[in-house]
Design a protein around this motif. Structure first.
Motif, mmCIF file in Angstrom:
data_model
loop_
_atom_site.group_PDB
_atom_site.id
_atom_site.type_symbol
_atom_site.label_atom_id
_atom_site.label_comp_id
_atom_site.label_asym_id
_atom_site.label_seq_id
_atom_site.Cartn_x
_atom_site.Cartn_y
_atom_site.Cartn_z
ATOM 1 N N UNK A 52 6.928 -12.491 -5.437
ATOM 2 C CA UNK A 52 6.524 -11.523 -6.453
ATOM 3 C C UNK A 52 5.106 -11.015 -6.198
ATOM 4 N N UNK A 53 4.198 -11.892 -5.839
ATOM 5 C CA UNK A 53 2.823 -11.480 -5.538
ATOM 6 C C UNK A 53 2.796 -10.598 -4.296
ATOM 7 N N UNK A 54 3.563 -10.974 -3.272
ATOM 8 C CA UNK A 54 3.590 -10.173 -2.042
ATOM 9 C C UNK A 54 4.145 -8.778 -2.325
ATOM 10 N N UNK A 55 5.217 -8.677 -3.116
ATOM 11 C CA UNK A 55 5.780 -7.364 -3.447
ATOM 12 C C UNK A 55 4.803 -6.544 -4.281
ATOM 13 N N UNK A 56 4.102 -7.177 -5.192
ATOM 14 C CA UNK A 56 3.117 -6.461 -6.009
ATOM 15 C C UNK A 56 2.000 -5.907 -5.137
ATOM 16 N N UNK A 57 1.495 -6.716 -4.242
ATOM 17 C CA UNK A 57 0.442 -6.256 -3.328
ATOM 18 C C UNK A 57 0.971 -5.128 -2.450
ATOM 19 N N UNK A 58 2.201 -5.252 -1.939
ATOM 20 C CA UNK A 58 2.785 -4.223 -1.083
ATOM 21 C C UNK A 58 2.896 -2.894 -1.824
ATOM 22 N N UNK A 59 3.413 -2.906 -3.057
ATOM 23 C CA UNK A 59 3.581 -1.661 -3.799
ATOM 24 C C UNK A 59 2.254 -1.054 -4.218
ATOM 25 N N UNK A 60 1.255 -1.887 -4.515
ATOM 26 C CA UNK A 60 -0.049 -1.352 -4.903
ATOM 27 C C UNK A 60 -0.695 -0.640 -3.728
ATOM 28 N N UNK A 61 -0.651 -1.235 -2.516
ATOM 29 C CA UNK A 61 -1.324 -0.634 -1.379
ATOM 30 C C UNK A 61 -0.478 0.427 -0.675
ATOM 31 N N UNK A 62 0.824 0.465 -0.914
ATOM 32 C CA UNK A 62 1.660 1.483 -0.242
ATOM 33 C C UNK A 62 1.571 2.817 -0.954
ATOM 34 N N UNK A 63 1.160 2.893 -2.175
ATOM 35 C CA UNK A 63 1.059 4.139 -2.922
ATOM 36 C C UNK A 63 -0.204 4.924 -2.557
#
Length: 105
Positions: free
Chosen positions: A93-104
């Motif tokens: 969950x933390x990895x997905x949150x970080x991924x979506x925050x920085x991919x935008x």
């Protein structure tokens, strides 16, 4: 004589012994001799309390309420797997949150 009465008498004797100790200490501090206690304040002999539960009865109580070792082992394994799954889920969950925050960006 009931158990409760014996226990109360034992507690009373202990309290009298403590009061006599206080009197001796006060006499020592006041310098009134060697701290001798008057005969009326001397504590009576304290009889040891009878055990409330015999060893055999205690073993029976422990056997009745203690969990089975096999069930305990199974529960520990189940708890370890549950904690592992929750920790892995939190990392994902933390990895997905970080991924979506920085991919935008």
């Amino acid at each position: 004589m009931s158990d409760r009465q014996r226990e109360l008498q034992r507690q009373r004797a202990l309290a009298l012994e403590q009061v006599a100790w206080f009197d001796r200490e006060i006499a020592k501090v006041a310098g009134q001799g060697q701290g001798k206690v008057p005969a009326q304040l001397a504590p009576p002999a304290v009889a040891p309390a009878a055990p409330l539960v015999t060893e055999q009865a205690a073993d029976e109580i422990i056997a009745r309420y203690s969990p089975s070792p096999h069930n305990t082992e199974r529960d520990v394994k189940r708890g370890c797997y549950l904690y592992f799954a929750l920790a892995l889920g939190a990392v994902v969950l933390i990895a997905l949150t970080v991924f979506f925050i920085y991919s935008r960006k």
